[in-house]
Design a protein around this motif. Sequence first.
Motif, short mmCIF file in Angstrom:
data_model
loop_
_atom_site.label_atom_id
_atom_site.label_comp_id
_atom_site.label_asym_id
_atom_site.label_seq_id
_atom_site.Cartn_x
_atom_site.Cartn_y
_atom_site.Cartn_z
N SER A 183 0.75 -1.06 0.13
CA SER A 183 0.12 -0.10 -0.06
C SER A 183 0.91 1.30 0.04
O SER A 183 2.17 1.20 0.24
CB SER A 183 -0.95 0.19 1.24
OG SER A 183 -0.25 0.05 2.23
N TRP B 267 -0.35 -4.60 2.91
CA TRP B 267 -0.07 -5.18 1.50
C TRP B 267 -1.47 -5.37 1.08
O TRP B 267 -2.44 -5.75 1.76
CB TRP B 267 0.63 -6.62 1.63
CG TRP B 267 2.24 -6.14 1.85
CD1 TRP B 267 2.72 -5.86 2.87
CD2 TRP B 267 3.16 -6.35 0.64
NE1 TRP B 267 4.25 -5.93 2.89
CE2 TRP B 267 4.41 -5.91 1.49
CE3 TRP B 267 3.14 -6.30 -0.49
CZ2 TRP B 267 5.75 -5.90 0.63
CZ3 TRP B 267 4.29 -6.20 -1.38
CH2 TRP B 267 5.54 -6.25 -0.68
N MET B 268 -1.60 -5.18 -0.16
CA MET B 268 -2.93 -5.52 -1.14
C MET B 268 -2.95 -6.57 -1.88
O MET B 268 -1.77 -6.84 -2.45
CB MET B 268 -3.24 -4.08 -1.81
CG MET B 268 -3.32 -3.02 -1.01
SD MET B 268 -4.53 -2.98 0.41
CE MET B 268 -4.33 -1.21 0.73
N ASP C 220 -6.64 -6.67 1.81
CA ASP C 220 -5.65 -5.96 2.42
C ASP C 220 -4.96 -6.80 3.66
O ASP C 220 -5.84 -7.52 4.39
CB ASP C 220 -5.70 -4.41 2.85
CG ASP C 220 -6.98 -4.34 3.67
OD1 ASP C 220 -6.96 -4.98 4.63
OD2 ASP C 220 -7.70 -3.40 3.44
N LEU D 2 -10.03 2.96 1.58
CA LEU D 2 -9.89 1.83 2.35
C LEU D 2 -11.46 1.20 2.62
O LEU D 2 -11.93 0.23 3.32
CB LEU D 2 -9.13 1.85 3.61
CG LEU D 2 -7.72 1.72 3.12
CD1 LEU D 2 -6.78 1.76 4.59
CD2 LEU D 2 -7.19 0.73 2.11
#
Length: 333
Positions: free
Chosen positions: A204, A211-212, A225, A287
Amino acid sequence: MDSLTQIVLGAAVGEAVLGKKVGNKAMLYGAIAGTIPDLDVITRYFLDTVTATEWHRGFSHSIFFSVLFAPVFGWLVWKINKKESATWKEWSWLMFWGLFTHPVLDAFTTWGTQLFWPLKLRLAFQSVFVIDPLYTVPFIIFVILAMFQKRTSVKRRRYNRIGLIICSSYLLLTLILKGGAFQQFENALDKQGIVYNEMNTRPSPLNTVLWMANVDTEDAYLMADYSFFDTQPIAFTSYPKNHDLLGKWADNDKIVRLIKITEGWYTITEKEGQLYFNDLRFGLISLDENETQFAFSYKLVPNGDNLIVEERPKYKRDAKRLMAALWQRIWGN
């Protein structure tokens, strides 16, 4: 990566190559060489959106470009600095490494780079966001420390070397972190019994803790995520592909090229009768689990038998909102 990071990298490389001979001029011209590949952004003023997007990080970010233009730029710098003891060959060598390390660093980002142009292969490790303070800030500190030392000083070379070692080590660490995050997403998919075709992961913005993931299933893409501080299970949100909404435009040249650019990671959405082509590789603008707008989205405007592609604008307010949410999300769910 962002311009500041490329300038700092170029300066450090310039110092490593020729700093002992020409002092801070090596940093100056290294920094210039480190910014040259990104001049391809000016194509956006002369080309249509799709073509400009295709060209970005293409020819100017290739080994071919570095080899071809290093002697040209080296000759220009040599002519300007005739009083220095450095030769044309040495200036060219500095320019080559300044030009070449730029796309190598970009290869670690989500967008990647066509390092082996004219081959269509785009190298993208997707382990670093385009702006990462953990990479850039230490680099700046050590380059500045080196800058204020005498050109023949052992400390000058040591500071510069430390900066290069720390930041290069960080890049390697991001690949390990990416592997760890990928494993967490993979385990979550298995536990939830989700059948999928492919998955990619990326950090991200501004960090490598959160992390995505994009997950390709039959009719939809799943997005999720994961923070290394998380204590709750990973939750996946589904986004329909809606590729059928393209209708007659599915075979349009610009759509085919956009699909290649996104490497197939795209959805089509319709809002008030208007179609949008969404690039999934860079995620959503927030988000919020109800968010539907992607960071890179293209408005498809019919114009007779042709199709006009317009990139949807980005707003600072969205970026600020995302940064605030990211800061909270990083520390776990």
